[in-house]
Structure formats: structure tokens, C-alpha cells
Design a protein around this motif. Structure first.
Motif, PDB file in Angstrom:
ATOM      1  N   TRP A 134     -41.806 138.477  70.795  1.00 56.33           N
ATOM      2  CA  TRP A 134     -40.383 138.140  70.816  1.00 56.33           C
ATOM      3  C   TRP A 134     -40.073 137.169  71.948  1.00 56.33           C
ATOM      4  CZ3 TRP A 134     -37.632 138.847  66.740  1.00 56.33           C
ATOM      5  CH2 TRP A 134     -37.919 139.908  65.872  1.00 56.33           C
ATOM      6  N   GLY A 135     -40.815 137.293  73.062  1.00 58.10           N
ATOM      7  CA  GLY A 135     -40.578 136.399  74.194  1.00 58.10           C
ATOM      8  C   GLY A 135     -40.797 134.949  73.818  1.00 58.10           C
ATOM      9  N   VAL A 136     -41.903 134.671  73.120  1.00 61.39           N
ATOM     10  CA  VAL A 136     -42.206 133.294  72.721  1.00 61.39           C
ATOM     11  C   VAL A 136     -41.245 132.818  71.641  1.00 61.39           C
ATOM     12  CG1 VAL A 136     -43.927 131.795  71.630  1.00 61.39           C
ATOM     13  CG2 VAL A 136     -44.634 133.454  73.367  1.00 61.39           C
ATOM     14  N   LEU A 137     -40.981 133.675  70.657  1.00 58.90           N
ATOM     15  CA  LEU A 137     -40.136 133.277  69.535  1.00 58.90           C
ATOM     16  C   LEU A 137     -38.695 133.026  69.975  1.00 58.90           C
ATOM     17  CD1 LEU A 137     -39.961 132.827  66.479  1.00 58.90           C
ATOM     18  CD2 LEU A 137     -39.443 135.259  66.230  1.00 58.90           C
ATOM     19  N   VAL A 138     -38.103 134.008  70.646  1.00 57.19           N
ATOM     20  CA  VAL A 138     -36.706 133.880  71.072  1.00 57.19           C
ATOM     21  C   VAL A 138     -36.590 132.931  72.259  1.00 57.19           C
ATOM     22  CG1 VAL A 138     -34.681 135.136  71.911  1.00 57.19           C
ATOM     23  CG2 VAL A 138     -36.187 136.182  70.211  1.00 57.19           C
ATOM     24  N   GLY A 139     -37.618 132.914  73.112  1.00 61.16           N
ATOM     25  CA  GLY A 139     -37.589 132.048  74.287  1.00 61.16           C
ATOM     26  C   GLY A 139     -37.459 130.583  73.934  1.00 61.16           C
ATOM     27  N   ARG A 140     -37.923 130.186  72.742  1.00 57.69           N
ATOM     28  CA  ARG A 140     -37.809 128.796  72.323  1.00 57.69           C
ATOM     29  C   ARG A 140     -36.361 128.387  72.062  1.00 57.69           C
ATOM     30  NH1 ARG A 140     -41.478 125.843  73.988  1.00 57.69           N
ATOM     31  NH2 ARG A 140     -40.616 124.275  72.580  1.00 57.69           N
ATOM     32  N   LEU A 141     -35.467 129.368  72.004  1.00 58.35           N
ATOM     33  CA  LEU A 141     -34.059 129.088  71.730  1.00 58.35           C
ATOM     34  C   LEU A 141     -33.202 129.140  72.994  1.00 58.35           C
ATOM     35  CD1 LEU A 141     -33.700 131.366  68.557  1.00 58.35           C
ATOM     36  CD2 LEU A 141     -34.344 128.953  68.637  1.00 58.35           C
ATOM     37  N   SER A 150     -44.247 129.399  77.705  1.00 61.41           N
ATOM     38  CA  SER A 150     -45.603 129.068  77.255  1.00 61.41           C
ATOM     39  C   SER A 150     -46.656 129.412  78.303  1.00 61.41           C
ATOM     40  CB  SER A 150     -45.693 127.575  76.928  1.00 61.41           C
ATOM     41  OG  SER A 150     -44.761 127.218  75.929  1.00 61.41           O
ATOM     42  N   ILE A 151     -46.295 129.364  79.579  1.00 62.59           N
ATOM     43  CA  ILE A 151     -47.265 129.619  80.645  1.00 62.59           C
ATOM     44  C   ILE A 151     -47.750 131.062  80.647  1.00 62.59           C
ATOM     45  CG2 ILE A 151     -47.637 129.581  83.143  1.00 62.59           C
ATOM     46  CD1 ILE A 151     -45.731 127.197  83.281  1.00 62.59           C
ATOM     47  N   PRO A 152     -46.849 132.076  80.655  1.00 59.09           N
ATOM     48  CA  PRO A 152     -47.349 133.456  80.585  1.00 59.09           C
ATOM     49  C   PRO A 152     -48.104 133.748  79.295  1.00 59.09           C
ATOM     50  CG  PRO A 152     -44.957 133.391  80.394  1.00 59.09           C
ATOM     51  CD  PRO A 152     -45.389 132.042  80.843  1.00 59.09           C
ATOM     52  N   ALA A 153     -47.773 133.034  78.214  1.00 62.10           N
ATOM     53  CA  ALA A 153     -48.527 133.215  76.969  1.00 62.10           C
ATOM     54  C   ALA A 153     -49.984 132.818  77.174  1.00 62.10           C
ATOM     55  CB  ALA A 153     -47.907 132.391  75.850  1.00 62.10           C
ATOM     56  N   GLY A 154     -50.193 131.743  77.931  1.00 66.52           N
ATOM     57  CA  GLY A 154     -51.558 131.325  78.241  1.00 66.52           C
ATOM     58  C   GLY A 154     -52.242 132.267  79.203  1.00 66.52           C
ATOM     59  N   GLY A 170     -39.798 128.970  66.262  1.00 65.40           N
ATOM     60  CA  GLY A 170     -38.688 128.911  67.207  1.00 65.40           C
ATOM     61  C   GLY A 170     -38.218 127.494  67.459  1.00 65.40           C
ATOM     62  N   SER A 171     -39.165 126.567  67.614  1.00 63.97           N
ATOM     63  CA  SER A 171     -38.818 125.171  67.871  1.00 63.97           C
ATOM     64  C   SER A 171     -38.117 124.550  66.674  1.00 63.97           C
ATOM     65  CB  SER A 171     -40.088 124.368  68.201  1.00 63.97           C
ATOM     66  OG  SER A 171     -40.708 124.853  69.370  1.00 63.97           O
ATOM     67  N   LEU A 172     -38.569 124.908  65.471  1.00 64.00           N
ATOM     68  CA  LEU A 172     -37.965 124.345  64.268  1.00 64.00           C
ATOM     69  C   LEU A 172     -36.497 124.737  64.159  1.00 64.00           C
ATOM     70  CD1 LEU A 172     -38.455 122.710  61.692  1.00 64.00           C
ATOM     71  CD2 LEU A 172     -39.110 124.842  60.549  1.00 64.00           C
ATOM     72  N   VAL A 173     -36.193 125.978  64.504  1.00 60.93           N
ATOM     73  CA  VAL A 173     -34.796 126.438  64.453  1.00 60.93           C
ATOM     74  C   VAL A 173     -33.944 125.669  65.461  1.00 60.93           C
ATOM     75  CG1 VAL A 173     -33.259 128.400  64.871  1.00 60.93           C
ATOM     76  CG2 VAL A 173     -35.405 128.740  63.615  1.00 60.93           C
ATOM     77  N   TRP A 174     -34.411 125.620  66.708  1.00 61.10           N
ATOM     78  CA  TRP A 174     -33.668 124.937  67.779  1.00 61.10           C
ATOM     79  C   TRP A 174     -33.509 123.453  67.482  1.00 61.10           C
ATOM     80  CZ3 TRP A 174     -30.885 126.134  72.047  1.00 61.10           C
ATOM     81  CH2 TRP A 174     -30.734 125.165  73.033  1.00 61.10           C
ATOM     82  N   ASN A 175     -34.616 122.801  67.117  1.00 64.07           N
ATOM     83  CA  ASN A 175     -34.594 121.362  66.879  1.00 64.07           C
ATOM     84  C   ASN A 175     -33.730 121.004  65.678  1.00 64.07           C
ATOM     85  OD1 ASN A 175     -36.388 121.139  68.989  1.00 64.07           O
ATOM     86  ND2 ASN A 175     -38.190 120.935  67.697  1.00 64.07           N
TER      87      ASN A 175
END
Length: 230
Positions: A134-141, A150-154, A170-175
């Protein structure tokens, strides 16, 4: 000029005064010129740079991509595709940055930062390991977090394919939201910047409050421990 929704058409002149491509100058002028010259590739490069350097505002880059598309330099879907590819490329670079440095080096750095304990790093990584999807998905918004997540994901070694899938969604929604807004508004694209900018300011204030709370609580804890030892 494109027809605007009723609530936008009724906006005050000070907010919705149109700005044509010829009138753009400074940073916005450079962005539009770059996108007009390189098309979809230009959008991808600008958005990748925005992901790598959060101070570059996405609430300006993305609506401008839509505005540029509305001028006929590229298609709307081409602008959205370029923006999403750029987002994934930028996020992937930050993912690999976290992956290369790894947890042990992060813990080593954390131990040298005043008021930060190694346990703080471990708890943060543990939280991400549990809620990272959820952090990566929602964080993109969310402004600022959309890059830094992205850093903690790595660091957590999230599966690369899974990370890319979440980042793309997530990026597709925001963009799509911001590019389409800029496309529909055309010369009034700056309305998007104004409203998304308010959201970003709220996020920044929340981050500042959280940091201040952390620092104050940590100073009090350290003073209490020192008093108990004496």
C-alpha cells in the motif's frame, strides 16, 4: 479555446486567466519548449527528472504535458504514456539506489545521526515490509512521498516486478488525472497547479509537524534517560 466545465468557467479571472504558449516564460516556458521539441520522449524525460528531484513540481510538469498535447504537439494518450514511462524510470532509479545501499549501510548512517537510533531504522523497515504494498501504491499519489517511497522499497528488497507493477498503476492514476486536466483546461492549465499545490503544501506541513514532534519527543526521552542515570 476548449469548453470548460461550469465550475471552472465561473472561476474568478485572477485564477483562470488563460496563458497561451507564446506567453509562457521561465521554467514553464522551458518545459513546454522541451516537450514541443521532443514530444512523448520529452514528457518522459521531464517526468523522470521530476521523480529523481522532488523539488521539480509534478503539479506543473504534468498539466503542462496536457497543455502541450492540447496544442497538437502530441496526442493526449501519448502524453500520458510518456509521463507514466518517465515515472517508472525515475522510480526504478531510486529503487536501485536503496537496493545498492541496503539495510546495513542505512543502519550505519542512522547510528551517526543525532536523535536517531538504529532501532528507528529497523522499525521503519519492518513497517515497510508489512505495509509496503500500500505504501508504494498509495505513495505514488502523494507529493514528495511519490518519489521517496521508492528508496525503502529498494532497501527492503521488494520484488522488482511487483514494485514496477505497483508503481505503474499508481503513476498511471496520478499522471492521467493531471495530464487530462491540463489537456481539458488548455490555456487555463495553471488552475491545476494552484489546487494541487494546496495539497502539496498540506503534505509539507504534515511532514514538518511530524519531524518537530519526533525531535521534541526524542529530546525529552534522552533528558529523562540522563536524569534516571544520574
Amino acid at each position: 479555446m476548449r469548453m470548460l466545465p461550469d465550475f471552472l468557467a465561473a472561476a474568478p479571472a485572477s485564477v483562470s486567466a488563460p496563458v497561451s504558449a507564446e506567453e509562457l516564460s521561465g521554467f514553464t516556458g522551458v518545459v513546454v519548449d522541451f516537450m514541443e521539441a521532443f514530444g512523448v520522449l520529452g514528457v518522459a524525460l521531464m517526468v523522470a527528472a521530476e521523480n529523481l528531484f522532488p523539488p521539480i513540481p509534478s503539479e506543473v510538469i504534468l498539466p503542462l504535458a496536457g497543455f502541450t498535447a492540447s496544442q497538437g504537439s502530441m496526442s493526449l494518450w501519448g502524453a500520458i504514456l510518456g509521463a507514466t514511462v518517465g515515472s517508472v524510470v525515475g522510480a526504478s532509479a531510486l529503487y536501485w539506489l536503496g537496493h545498492v545501499f541496503g539495510l546495513q549501510r542505512l543502519r550505519s548512517w542512522g547510528a551517526r545521526i543525532p536523535l536517531v537510533d538504529v532501532e528507528d531504522i529497523d522499525r521503519t523497515v519492518a513497517w515497510f515490509h508489512r505495509y509496503g504494498t500500500w505504501g508504494v501504491l498509495v505513495g505514488r499519489l502523494i507529493p514528495i512521498f511519490r518519489s521517496l517511497i521508492s528508496i525503502p522499497a529498494g532497501v527492503d528488497r521488494m520484488h522488482l516486478g511487483f514494485f514496477l507493477a505497483l508503481t505503474t498503476i499508481g503513476s498511471l492514476v496520478w499522471n492521467t488525472a493531471l495530464v487530462m486536466a491540463g489537456y481539458v483546461l488548455g490555456e487555463n492549465w495553471h488552475i491545476v497547479e494552484r489546487y494541487v499545490g494546496v495539497f502539496q503544501k498540506v503534505v509539507i506541513v504534515a511532514v514538518v509537524v511530524a519531524v518537530v514532534w519526533f525531535v521534541v519527543s526524542r529530546i525529552r526521552r534522552n533528558r529523562r534517560r540522563a536524569h534516571e542515570q544520574n
